[in-house]
Enzyme design. Structure first.
Site, PDB file in Angstrom:
ATOM      1  N   HIS A 246       0.823  -1.203   0.000  1.00  0.00           N
ATOM      2  CA  HIS A 246       0.000   0.000   0.000  1.00  0.00           C
ATOM      3  C   HIS A 246       0.866   1.265   0.000  1.00  0.00           C
ATOM      4  O   HIS A 246       0.656   2.191  -0.789  1.00  0.00           O
ATOM      5  CB  HIS A 246      -0.912  -0.023   1.229  1.00  0.00           C
ATOM      6  CG  HIS A 246      -1.953   1.051   1.251  1.00  0.00           C
ATOM      7  ND1 HIS A 246      -3.278   0.807   1.013  1.00  0.00           N
ATOM      8  CD2 HIS A 246      -1.851   2.377   1.482  1.00  0.00           C
ATOM      9  CE1 HIS A 246      -3.948   1.939   1.087  1.00  0.00           C
ATOM     10  NE2 HIS A 246      -3.114   2.912   1.374  1.00  0.00           N
ATOM     11  N   GLU A 250       1.515   3.816  -3.367  1.00  0.00           N
ATOM     12  CA  GLU A 250       1.181   5.233  -3.266  1.00  0.00           C
ATOM     13  C   GLU A 250       2.370   6.112  -3.643  1.00  0.00           C
ATOM     14  O   GLU A 250       2.254   7.045  -4.434  1.00  0.00           O
ATOM     15  CB  GLU A 250       0.760   5.507  -1.823  1.00  0.00           C
ATOM     16  CG  GLU A 250      -0.242   6.595  -1.656  1.00  0.00           C
ATOM     17  CD  GLU A 250      -1.443   6.454  -2.552  1.00  0.00           C
ATOM     18  OE1 GLU A 250      -2.052   5.369  -2.594  1.00  0.00           O
ATOM     19  OE2 GLU A 250      -1.761   7.453  -3.226  1.00  0.00           O
ATOM     20  N   LYS A 253       3.293   5.828  -7.396  1.00  0.00           N
ATOM     21  CA  LYS A 253       2.359   6.587  -8.244  1.00  0.00           C
ATOM     22  C   LYS A 253       2.712   8.076  -8.221  1.00  0.00           C
ATOM     23  O   LYS A 253       2.760   8.730  -9.270  1.00  0.00           O
ATOM     24  CB  LYS A 253       0.914   6.405  -7.743  1.00  0.00           C
ATOM     25  CG  LYS A 253       0.255   5.128  -8.196  1.00  0.00           C
ATOM     26  CD  LYS A 253      -1.243   5.123  -7.876  1.00  0.00           C
ATOM     27  CE  LYS A 253      -1.501   5.170  -6.398  1.00  0.00           C
ATOM     28  NZ  LYS A 253      -2.947   5.213  -6.054  1.00  0.00           N
ATOM     29  N   ASN A 254       2.961   8.597  -7.032  1.00  0.00           N
ATOM     30  CA  ASN A 254       3.335  10.013  -6.918  1.00  0.00           C
ATOM     31  C   ASN A 254       4.591  10.309  -7.713  1.00  0.00           C
ATOM     32  O   ASN A 254       4.665  11.291  -8.450  1.00  0.00           O
ATOM     33  CB  ASN A 254       3.582  10.391  -5.452  1.00  0.00           C
ATOM     34  CG  ASN A 254       2.298  10.489  -4.656  1.00  0.00           C
ATOM     35  OD1 ASN A 254       1.206  10.506  -5.218  1.00  0.00           O
ATOM     36  ND2 ASN A 254       2.432  10.538  -3.344  1.00  0.00           N
TER      37      ASN A 254
HETATM   38  N1  P4A Z   1       6.504  16.945  -7.517  1.00  0.00           N
HETATM   39  N2  P4A Z   1       6.965  16.002  -6.683  1.00  0.00           N
HETATM   40  C1  P4A Z   1       5.927  15.287  -6.215  1.00  0.00           C
HETATM   41  C2  P4A Z   1       4.730  15.801  -6.769  1.00  0.00           C
HETATM   42  C3  P4A Z   1       5.170  16.864  -7.593  1.00  0.00           C
HETATM   43  C4  P4A Z   1       5.990  14.152  -5.313  1.00  0.00           C
HETATM   44  C5  P4A Z   1       3.396  15.345  -6.534  1.00  0.00           C
HETATM   45  C6  P4A Z   1       4.321  17.739  -8.412  1.00  0.00           C
HETATM   46  C7  P4A Z   1       2.465  16.128  -5.871  1.00  0.00           C
HETATM   47  C8  P4A Z   1       1.208  15.632  -5.597  1.00  0.00           C
HETATM   48  C9  P4A Z   1       0.870  14.347  -5.999  1.00  0.00           C
HETATM   49  C10 P4A Z   1       1.783  13.561  -6.659  1.00  0.00           C
HETATM   50  C11 P4A Z   1       3.047  14.059  -6.932  1.00  0.00           C
HETATM   51  C12 P4A Z   1       6.888  13.126  -5.591  1.00  0.00           C
HETATM   52  C13 P4A Z   1       6.965  12.021  -4.748  1.00  0.00           C
HETATM   53  C14 P4A Z   1       6.136  11.962  -3.630  1.00  0.00           C
HETATM   54  C15 P4A Z   1       5.267  12.990  -3.338  1.00  0.00           C
HETATM   55  C16 P4A Z   1       5.186  14.075  -4.180  1.00  0.00           C
HETATM   56  O1  P4A Z   1       6.181  10.888  -2.813  1.00  0.00           O
HETATM   57  O2  P4A Z   1       7.671  13.194  -6.689  1.00  0.00           O
HETATM   58  O3  P4A Z   1      -0.381  13.823  -5.743  1.00  0.00           O
HETATM   59  C17 P4A Z   1      -0.778  13.735  -4.448  1.00  0.00           C
END
Ligand code: P4A
Length: 412
Positions: A246, A250, A253-254
């Site tokens: 999980h 998450e 994906k981010n």
């Molecule tokens: N830059 N970096 C991250 C995000 C951006 C990031 C981001 C624009 C922001 C919100 C999102 C997903 C990605 C990343 C890794 C992370 C968290 C944020 O673990 O590269 O959706 C919630």
């Protein structure tokens, strides 16, 4: 009939008292080691039954008491009422076993009941999120409310994670279901291989990313087992693979979203996600580094705020909606709860303009991996009443507030 009605109304009247009774006990945290011992050696269904018929009402009553501290504007929302009714119903059902003789029939019946309770609570997260949206739309939100809500939802969802863990262990170890994983003890893998969970989570995240953007970055994993002299490099620990999955899903994906959006979907060569897995004496650390452009420091906290999440509408039964790759859902705050549940952590740090690091910390020793549980007591209610104040640090925008005369250094 008259007799039954009378009995029922008496039972309902005495019910708040039963809830009060159980809410005065503190939940008893278990360690992963204890879960394992129970599923392996000392595991008798009777012992587990006798423990759970006390412990589940304690955990449920503790969190029900805390729900009652929420502001009326939230308590009145239909979704919140629905969630409350599920907890009430489940508590009632569990209390039917209060004085039951722990024979085979009762134990079997109890296991079935737990499965029903788990199903009843399947959509608690989405429904609670809906309640928050309803409240935001009808009443708005102030900083005090928001702080309290963040505090509450962390504790509420942590409580839910812990209750599901107890139910899952009991039903998987003692129920009739076919064992899908011969190695597992309930939901715990005594040899949870971190790298293979990373590969599973990566495949799922990549699938979504490809669907959404028609492109996705690769990953490179580096594994270091700092405690092994024989250079055996795979990192394994006693853990719940579904929890780890999980969190990784998450974070991946981010990271993928950030990389693809930062470099554009026309790009062919994305900088790969770099993943470091390291086992030390205390911690298993998993660091995910991406070159997705990063986010400003002041936005890091927002990633973990429930209130900044947009509307995740509860899925209609039977529907197969494709989730967006990484919406502002409850994914990150709940992933951090999974990490903290067994005394680990999940942190995000970013270099704005460059990329983001996300780190998962897990306890190496399963005896140290104790459940972290919310306890309802006087301190809890005080927390909800205390006003957030930051009156003793300067704030940039305010220059024109008249202050009492006299030298500043003498004001207390
Ligand atoms: N830059 N970096 C991250 C995000 C951006 C990031 C981001 C624009 C922001 C919100 C999102 C997903 C990605 C990343 C890794 C992370 C968290 C944020 O673990 O590269 O959706 C919630």
């Amino acid at each position: 009939m008259v007799h039954l009605t009378r009995c029922l109304s008496r039972a309902l009247k005495s019910f708040p008292a039963r809830m009060d009774h159980y809410s005065r006990f503190s939940p008893s945290p278990l360690s992963i080691q204890q879960f394992l011992d129970f599923g392996k050696r000392d595991g008798s269904v009777k012992k587990s039954f006798v423990f759970l018929r006390q412990e589940l009402p304690v955990r449920i009553a503790n969190i029900m008491k805390e729900i009652n501290l929420l502001p009326d504007s939230l308590l009145k929302m239909p979704s919140v009422k629905l969630v409350q009714s599920w907890y009430l119903q489940s508590l009632k059902e569990l209390l039917e076993y209060e004085n039951a003789d722990p024979n085979n029939d009762i134990c079997e019946n109890f296991t079935d009941r737990l499965q029903k309770i788990r199903d009843r609570h399947a959509n608690v997260v989405e429904t609670m999120a809906q309640g928050v949206i309803e409240m935001k739309e009808t009443h708005g939100i102030d900083p005090q409310k928001e702080t309290n809500l963040q505090y509450f939802l962390d504790r509420f969802f942590m409580s839910r994670i812990s209750i599901r863990m107890l139910i899952n262990q009991h039903t998987l170890v003692f129920g009739h279901n076919l064992r899908t994983h011969p190695r597992y003890i309930g939901s715990i893998d005594p040899n949870c291989d971190v790298e293979s969970v990373i590969h599973d989570a990566f495949d799922s995240a990549k699938y979504l990313c490809d669907q959404y953007y028609l492109a996705s970055p690769e990953m490179e994993i580096k594994t270091i087992n700092a405690t092994c002299k024989d250079k055996k490099t795979d990192v394994q620990l006693q853990y719940v693979p579904s929890h780890l999955y999980h969190m990784l899903f998450e974070l991946l994906k981010n990271a993928m979203r950030a990389v693809v959006e930062h470099h554009g979907t026309a790009s062919i060569d994305y900088p790969p996600l770099e993943i470091l897995v390291c086992e030390g004496e205390n911690d298993v650390t998993i660091k995910l580094s991406d070159k997705g452009g990063g986010i400003p420091r002041h936005q890091i906290d927002l990633l973990f705020h429930y209130m900044y999440s947009t509307a995740p509408t509860p899925p209609q039964p039977g529907s197969t909606v494709t989730a967006p790759l990484a919406g502002y859902g409850y994914g990150l705050p709940i992933s951090r709860l999974y990490a903290r549940y067994f005394h680990g952590d999940l942190q995000v740090t970013s270099v704005e303009g460059y990329g983001t690091d996300a780190i998962i910390y897990l306890k190496v020793l399963s005896g140290e991996a104790n459940e972290l549980l919310p306890i309802f007591n006087y301190a809890t209610s005080k927390h909800y009443k205390t006003q957030v104040s930051s009156a003793d640090w300067s704030s940039p925008a305010i220059h024109n507030i008249a202050v009492a005369s006299g030298p500043r250094s003498m004001r207390m």
